[in-house]
Design a protein around this motif. Sequence first.
Motif, mmCIF file in Angstrom:
data_model
loop_
_atom_site.group_PDB
_atom_site.id
_atom_site.type_symbol
_atom_site.label_atom_id
_atom_site.label_comp_id
_atom_site.label_asym_id
_atom_site.label_seq_id
_atom_site.Cartn_x
_atom_site.Cartn_y
_atom_site.Cartn_z
ATOM 1 N N UNK A 90 0.833 -1.201 0.000
ATOM 2 C CA UNK A 90 0.000 0.000 0.000
ATOM 3 C C UNK A 90 0.872 1.257 0.000
ATOM 4 N N UNK A 91 1.953 1.243 0.768
ATOM 5 C CA UNK A 91 2.873 2.384 0.783
ATOM 6 C C UNK A 91 3.503 2.615 -0.579
ATOM 7 N N UNK A 128 2.221 1.674 -3.415
ATOM 8 C CA UNK A 128 1.113 2.116 -4.255
ATOM 9 C C UNK A 128 0.891 3.620 -4.108
ATOM 10 N N UNK A 129 0.841 4.091 -2.875
ATOM 11 C CA UNK A 129 0.625 5.525 -2.624
ATOM 12 C C UNK A 129 1.811 6.347 -3.118
ATOM 13 N N UNK A 130 3.022 5.851 -2.918
ATOM 14 C CA UNK A 130 4.211 6.569 -3.353
ATOM 15 C C UNK A 130 4.209 6.733 -4.875
ATOM 16 N N UNK A 131 3.963 5.644 -5.602
ATOM 17 C CA UNK A 131 3.970 5.735 -7.057
ATOM 18 C C UNK A 131 2.761 6.483 -7.598
ATOM 19 N N UNK A 175 -1.519 0.113 -11.294
ATOM 20 C CA UNK A 175 -2.563 -0.889 -11.126
ATOM 21 C C UNK A 175 -2.044 -2.302 -10.920
ATOM 22 N N UNK A 176 -0.899 -2.685 -11.460
ATOM 23 C CA UNK A 176 -0.410 -4.046 -11.179
ATOM 24 C C UNK A 176 -0.153 -4.295 -9.688
ATOM 25 N N UNK A 177 -0.010 -3.235 -8.909
ATOM 26 C CA UNK A 177 0.184 -3.416 -7.470
ATOM 27 C C UNK A 177 -1.116 -3.776 -6.745
ATOM 28 N N UNK A 178 -2.246 -3.535 -7.402
ATOM 29 C CA UNK A 178 -3.531 -3.820 -6.770
ATOM 30 C C UNK A 178 -3.775 -5.322 -6.604
ATOM 31 N N UNK A 179 -3.377 -6.133 -7.571
ATOM 32 C CA UNK A 179 -3.612 -7.570 -7.485
ATOM 33 C C UNK A 179 -2.922 -8.198 -6.269
ATOM 34 N N UNK A 180 -1.618 -7.975 -6.059
ATOM 35 C CA UNK A 180 -1.009 -8.572 -4.857
ATOM 36 C C UNK A 180 -1.617 -8.033 -3.561
#
Length: 167
Positions: free
Chosen positions: A13-14, A16-19, A28-33
Motif C-alpha cells: 500500500x505504501x 502504491x501511494x508513493x507511485x 494498477x499491477x500493485x492492486x492484485x497482490x
Amino acid sequence: MKRIILLLILAIFGVFVYFAAFRNVIIWPLMLPLLVLVVVYYVISSVVTRKMVEKVRKVDSFYFIRANMIPRDGKELIGGALTVTPSEIIFYSRLSAKGGVKPIWSCFTPEVEGYTMKKVDDFHPGVSFAIKGETDEIRFTSRRIAKEEKEFRKALGWPEEESKNLD
C-alpha cells in the motif's frame, strides 16, 4: 504469519501511494497482490471449516454453518462457525493460521428457550437465542441460516413447525 501478511499489505500500500504521486506511472499491477494478501489475511484469521471442527470434536454428525458472533458489547463481530447437536450448541473461532479452532461460546440445548430468525443488528440477518436465566439474547449473523431453518430445527432435536393454513 498474520503479522507478516499485515506488514506486506502495509508495504505494498505504501509503494502504491508513493507511485500514485507521480504522473505517467502505471500502479494498477500493485492492486492484485494487495487484494490477494487481504483475502489471505481474512482466510487465515477468521475462516473456520467443517474439517477443522471435526478434528476438534472427533465426530462428524452435527449441523455446521459459518457465522459471526455478536459479542455483548457489540463492538466487533467474531468470525467462526456455529455447530448444533441435539445436546449442545457451540460457536468455534479460529485459533491460529495453521487451522486450529477453539470454542468461544457454548450452551446445552435444553437451556435454549427459543430462537428467532431476524435481523440481529443494523446490517446482518441471523439467529438470536433466548437462554434460560439470561436477560440478553445471544446473537449470530448468517445469511444462510434462515434458508436452512428445517435442518437447524432438526439438529436441535425440535419438532418441525406446522404450517399455518388460513382457510
